[in-house]
Write a protein that holds these residues in place. Sequence first.
Motif, PDB file in Angstrom:
ATOM      1  N   HIS A   1      27.050   2.423  19.891  1.00 44.58           N
ATOM      2  CA  HIS A   1      27.956   1.922  18.854  1.00 44.58           C
ATOM      3  C   HIS A   1      28.250   0.449  19.066  1.00 44.58           C
ATOM      4  N   SER A   2      28.355   0.025  20.333  1.00 42.58           N
ATOM      5  CA  SER A   2      28.582  -1.398  20.608  1.00 42.58           C
ATOM      6  C   SER A   2      27.453  -2.241  20.038  1.00 42.58           C
ATOM      7  N   VAL A   3      26.197  -1.784  20.236  1.00 47.98           N
ATOM      8  CA  VAL A   3      25.062  -2.551  19.714  1.00 47.98           C
ATOM      9  C   VAL A   3      25.140  -2.634  18.199  1.00 47.98           C
ATOM     10  N   LEU A   4      25.485  -1.501  17.543  1.00 48.43           N
ATOM     11  CA  LEU A   4      25.520  -1.515  16.080  1.00 48.43           C
ATOM     12  C   LEU A   4      26.636  -2.439  15.581  1.00 48.43           C
ATOM     13  N   TRP A   5      27.784  -2.456  16.278  1.00 46.21           N
ATOM     14  CA  TRP A   5      28.851  -3.374  15.849  1.00 46.21           C
ATOM     15  C   TRP A   5      28.449  -4.818  16.091  1.00 46.21           C
ATOM     16  N   LEU A   6      27.680  -5.061  17.155  1.00 48.87           N
ATOM     17  CA  LEU A   6      27.236  -6.438  17.397  1.00 48.87           C
ATOM     18  C   LEU A   6      26.309  -6.900  16.271  1.00 48.87           C
ATOM     19  N   ILE A   7      25.507  -5.969  15.725  1.00 57.98           N
ATOM     20  CA  ILE A   7      24.672  -6.337  14.579  1.00 57.98           C
ATOM     21  C   ILE A   7      25.551  -6.718  13.387  1.00 57.98           C
ATOM     22  N   VAL A   8      26.671  -5.980  13.199  1.00 58.16           N
ATOM     23  CA  VAL A   8      27.598  -6.337  12.113  1.00 58.16           C
ATOM     24  C   VAL A   8      28.133  -7.752  12.317  1.00 58.16           C
ATOM     25  N   VAL A   9      28.483  -8.098  13.582  1.00 65.51           N
ATOM     26  CA  VAL A   9      28.990  -9.447  13.865  1.00 65.51           C
ATOM     27  C   VAL A   9      27.932 -10.486  13.519  1.00 65.51           C
ATOM     28  N   PHE A  10      26.669 -10.212  13.884  1.00 64.07           N
ATOM     29  CA  PHE A  10      25.617 -11.191  13.600  1.00 64.07           C
ATOM     30  C   PHE A  10      25.397 -11.347  12.106  1.00 64.07           C
ATOM     31  N   MET A  11      25.501 -10.223  11.358  1.00 60.72           N
ATOM     32  CA  MET A  11      25.383 -10.321   9.897  1.00 60.72           C
ATOM     33  C   MET A  11      26.501 -11.206   9.337  1.00 60.72           C
ATOM     34  N   ALA A  12      27.722 -11.014   9.845  1.00 57.99           N
ATOM     35  CA  ALA A  12      28.844 -11.807   9.333  1.00 57.99           C
ATOM     36  C   ALA A  12      28.629 -13.282   9.655  1.00 57.99           C
ATOM     37  N   ILE A  13      28.111 -13.575  10.857  1.00 61.72           N
ATOM     38  CA  ILE A  13      27.895 -14.983  11.210  1.00 61.72           C
ATOM     39  C   ILE A  13      26.777 -15.573  10.354  1.00 61.72           C
TER      40      ILE A  13
END
Lengths: 109, 166
Positions: free
Chosen positions: B30-42
Amino acid sequence: MPINYYIFLALALFCIGVAGVLTRRNAIIIFMCVELMLNAVNLLLVAFSKMHQHALAVTNPQAGIDGQLFVFFIMVVAAAEVSVGLAIIVMMYRNTHSTDVNFLNRLKH
Amino acid sequence: MGITQILFWGLSILALLGAILVVISKNPVHSVLWLIVVFMAISGHYILLNAQFLAIVNLIVYAGAIMVLFLFVFMLMNLNADTEPQKNKWLKIAGVVAGGSLLLVLVAALKHADMKNQLAVMNKGEIGLIHNLGLVLFQDYVVPFEITSVLFLSAMVGVVVIGKKD
């Protein structure tokens, strides 16, 4: 957008990354928090490059382009760093069957 | 409040929320998937700043390649919430307090800085387009660009040497 908002957003992301590095013990999660900090810095570099361009647009239309190229090079270095780091973590997992960073204090002995 | 402002605040909240969830998720996947969300937002922030080349490179390199590498390693090791090493409660609190203090000090130092008139211009400006970046990259930054290829080669050799079973 005023540059303040970008500075505070990047600071918040960076400090969340710092807190993650300090609180988690799984080596891969620590590594991911380092990536988070790198991305906060990248975002701030791009924001500053756009600010610089706005300030110097009259005299130099290319102002601020170096900042975006630095971000590009940071991404390149990060990709190389991640591959080597994950290889080290896989090797550590092979030796200890865990990704707990506390196992690494065996390096002392 | 225009559409740009709404997008800015939305993407900022998404990035901060994702970053917090990366840190507090028990399950590493789940941490990896949330990090992908952060990268999308950036990446969304980069598009708002008209840095389109960096937005696409961020998506391809970070959200694509690097995160797939992380997921791959997680699945190779078969990690989940049960195998997650637990840390002492006081050490966790100390880490959060240390991170919060760093944020507090930096915000306090920069709060009164005189930057009210400095704008990060959105939706205009040509410097983020691939044409201009490419010209500068291959005229002024050719040597660093070539050194980068040596760096990748050495990283590749290093990974093979480290990962080899001896």
